[in-house]
Design a protein around this motif. Structure first.
Motif, PDB file in Angstrom:
ATOM      1  N   CYS A  42      42.368  48.811  31.435  1.00  0.00           N
ATOM      2  CA  CYS A  42      41.596  48.287  32.568  1.00  0.00           C
ATOM      3  C   CYS A  42      41.990  46.831  32.803  1.00  0.00           C
ATOM      4  CB  CYS A  42      40.105  48.385  32.269  1.00  0.00           C
ATOM      5  SG  CYS A  42      39.080  47.615  33.532  1.00  0.00           S
ATOM      6  N   CYS A  45      38.635  44.319  32.738  1.00  0.00           N
ATOM      7  CA  CYS A  45      37.949  43.883  31.512  1.00  0.00           C
ATOM      8  C   CYS A  45      38.853  43.870  30.288  1.00  0.00           C
ATOM      9  CB  CYS A  45      36.724  44.749  31.251  1.00  0.00           C
ATOM     10  SG  CYS A  45      37.122  46.377  30.601  1.00  0.00           S
ATOM     11  N   CYS A  68      37.348  53.395  33.515  1.00  0.00           N
ATOM     12  CA  CYS A  68      37.150  52.524  32.353  1.00  0.00           C
ATOM     13  C   CYS A  68      35.689  52.599  31.907  1.00  0.00           C
ATOM     14  CB  CYS A  68      37.522  51.080  32.694  1.00  0.00           C
ATOM     15  SG  CYS A  68      37.096  49.943  31.353  1.00  0.00           S
ATOM     16  N   CYS A  71      33.596  48.794  31.108  1.00  0.00           N
ATOM     17  CA  CYS A  71      32.928  47.899  32.064  1.00  0.00           C
ATOM     18  C   CYS A  71      32.163  48.680  33.128  1.00  0.00           C
ATOM     19  CB  CYS A  71      33.924  46.932  32.695  1.00  0.00           C
ATOM     20  SG  CYS A  71      35.235  47.681  33.654  1.00  0.00           S
TER      21      CYS A  71
HETATM   22 ZN   LIG Z   1      37.088  47.843  32.388  1.00  0.00          ZN
END
Ligand SMILES: [Zn+2]
Length: 457
Positions: A42, A45, A68, A71
């Motif tokens: 990701c 994050c 993801c 997050c």
């Molecule tokens: Zn993420």
């Protein structure tokens, strides 16, 4: 396109106006989440997840999709999400050295000599991330004003962040007063203000994930607090949000061993402020043995000597009784109501709708005893308060937590009567460390001439 400067967001997080501009100016995006081998990465994050866990149901076109999970709380990022970012425009070449930029600080207060020293160290360090270890009640926010002023007056951007929303809410008006003319924004999960470009931002550490190369200075308050401590994603967010030549300052009253280790290895610069603003030492905790305290609480059979002690404490000022778990609160509250019916008492926990009212009632003297979990270990100040930790050897009370609880006591110079009592049935390492750290900080403060009188505890 001010709205996108230094941001790192999906289309859905932008205003209608910004979306139209994006199309018009054909601004490029990057894929928020991508698959490499068996792992899903990701970009927002920095998390890496195994593909199996991050798999989404097949779409109509039968293409595999991933998201993801790390997050997710900030809105779902998946392989189909486009992330947009625009660098903040670079300021024109710096003004000649003869004309120093005008200060934007409107704060009229004065720093103590010790605060000034830390403040100077912060302004001089342009190379490394910096940890400020300041005891509870040292006035650490004010020490940052000269550095914030320096960055803002040169046209830079500053973020003041904390893992805790209540810290953000408390700090925002203080910064508004200190930098009256500087536009400021407060951002957190429940905030009503819409995002707009401002030189000064106060936000939670989670909100930093929506920024990239945005700030000349990021200040992270309470680095040792949940959920920031030990969270790689949030640490990534701080590093992503700061510009490559920008600075990071971490603030803590109770830094972790890992952080102190980094100061020793030279990765982090350290400034220590071992004394409180009012030049009195930190109180030492008193240990009281109570055999099988947990059973005693459950049966509501606490010994008479504890009852007497509590009575004595309440005669001197408000009392906070900390319990390890929510289930202990009610039992202790019943015991107090039965044994000490003359005192006004209540209990409070994180999900309590009347939490704010109860805290305010203790402050106003309408309550004399408040029984609580660790939710009140930080961020609250009561004049003349004493604290009693029931079951101080329980695992929820780690060194940082006990030090924060201890830090509630003796903050107001007009009333230093409060005491710190740890009730336990087996001394833990955390309890010993608290004693050691208080001794160390008071000794340091004495050596540096930061105390009016030496502690006799
Ligand atoms: Zn993420």
């Amino acid at each position: 396109m001010e709205e996108l400067w230094g941001r790192h967001v999906a289309l859905s997080e932008l205003s209608e106006h910004a979306r139209r501009q994006l199309k018009k100016e054909m601004i490029k995006s990057e894929q928020a989440v991508f698959l490499r081998g068996n792992h899903v990465h990701c970009r927002r994050c920095g998390s890496v997840t195994t593909a199996k866990v991050a798999h989404l149901p097949l779409s109509a076109d039968a293409k595999p999709r991933y998201f993801c999970p790390a997050c997710l709380i900030m809105g779902r990022m998946c392989t189909q999400t486009a992330l947009f970012h625009l660098p903040s425009p670079v300021k024109s070449s710096p003004a000649p050295a003869t004309s120093a930029p005008a200060s934007v600080l409107s704060w009229q207060g004065r720093l103590t000599a010790a605060q000034m020293r830390v403040s100077r160290q912060l302004c001089e360090n342009t190379v490394k991330p910096h940890l400020v270890w300041a005891v509870t009640g040292a006035g650490k926010t004010e020490m940052l004003f000269p550095l914030i002023d320096e960055v803002l007056s040169k046209g830079g951007r500053v973020a003041f962040v904390s893992p805790r929303v209540d810290v953000c809410r408390e700090i925002a008006p203080r910064l508004k007063d200190a930098f009256e003319k500087v536009p400021q924004l407060l951002l957190h999960g429940g905030s009503e203000e819409k995002y707009r470009f401002t030189p000064l931002i106060v936000c939670t550490t989670h909100q930093l994930l929506r920024f990239k190369d945005a700030f000349e200075l990021v200040i992270v308050d309470e680095v040792d607090a949940f959920p920031f401590a030990g969270d790689e994603m949030l640490a990534f967010g701080v590093k992503k949000a700061v510009k490559s030549a920008g600075r990071i300052v971490y603030l803590s009253a109770t830094p972790s061993k890992e952080m102190l280790q980094q100061t020793k290895s030279g990765e982090l610069a350290l400034s220590l402020l071992p004394a409180r603003f009012h030049r009195k030492p930190l109180p030492q905790p008193q240990f009281i043995w109570l055999n099988k305290w947990e059973a005693a609480i459950e049966k509501a059979k606490l010994p008479q000597r504890l009852q007497k002690r509590i009575k004595k404490l309440v005669e001197n000022g408000p009392l906070l009784i900390f319990c390890p778990e929510i289930r202990h609160l009610e039992a202790v509250a019943h015991w107090i109501k039965r044994k000490l019916p003359d005192y006004k008492s209540a209990w409070v926990y994180s999900g309590d709708a009347k939490r704010k009212e109860k805290v305010a009632a203790l402050r106003r003297g309408e309550l004399e005893i408040l029984i609580t979990t660790t939710i009140l270990e930080r961020g609250v100040t009561f004049s003349g308060v004493s604290v009693l930790v029931l079951g101080a050897n329980h695992r929820v009370f780690n060194t940082a937590s006990l030090l924060q609880i201890l830090g509630r006591v003796g903050r107001k110079v007009e009333n230093l009567a409060g005491e710190v009592i740890f009730v336990h049935d087996g001394q833990t390492r955390a309890m010993t460390e608290v004693k050691g750290q208080v001794r160390y900080l008071n000794q340091k403060a004495g050596e540096e001439g930061l105390l009016d009188e030496l502690s006799d505890v």
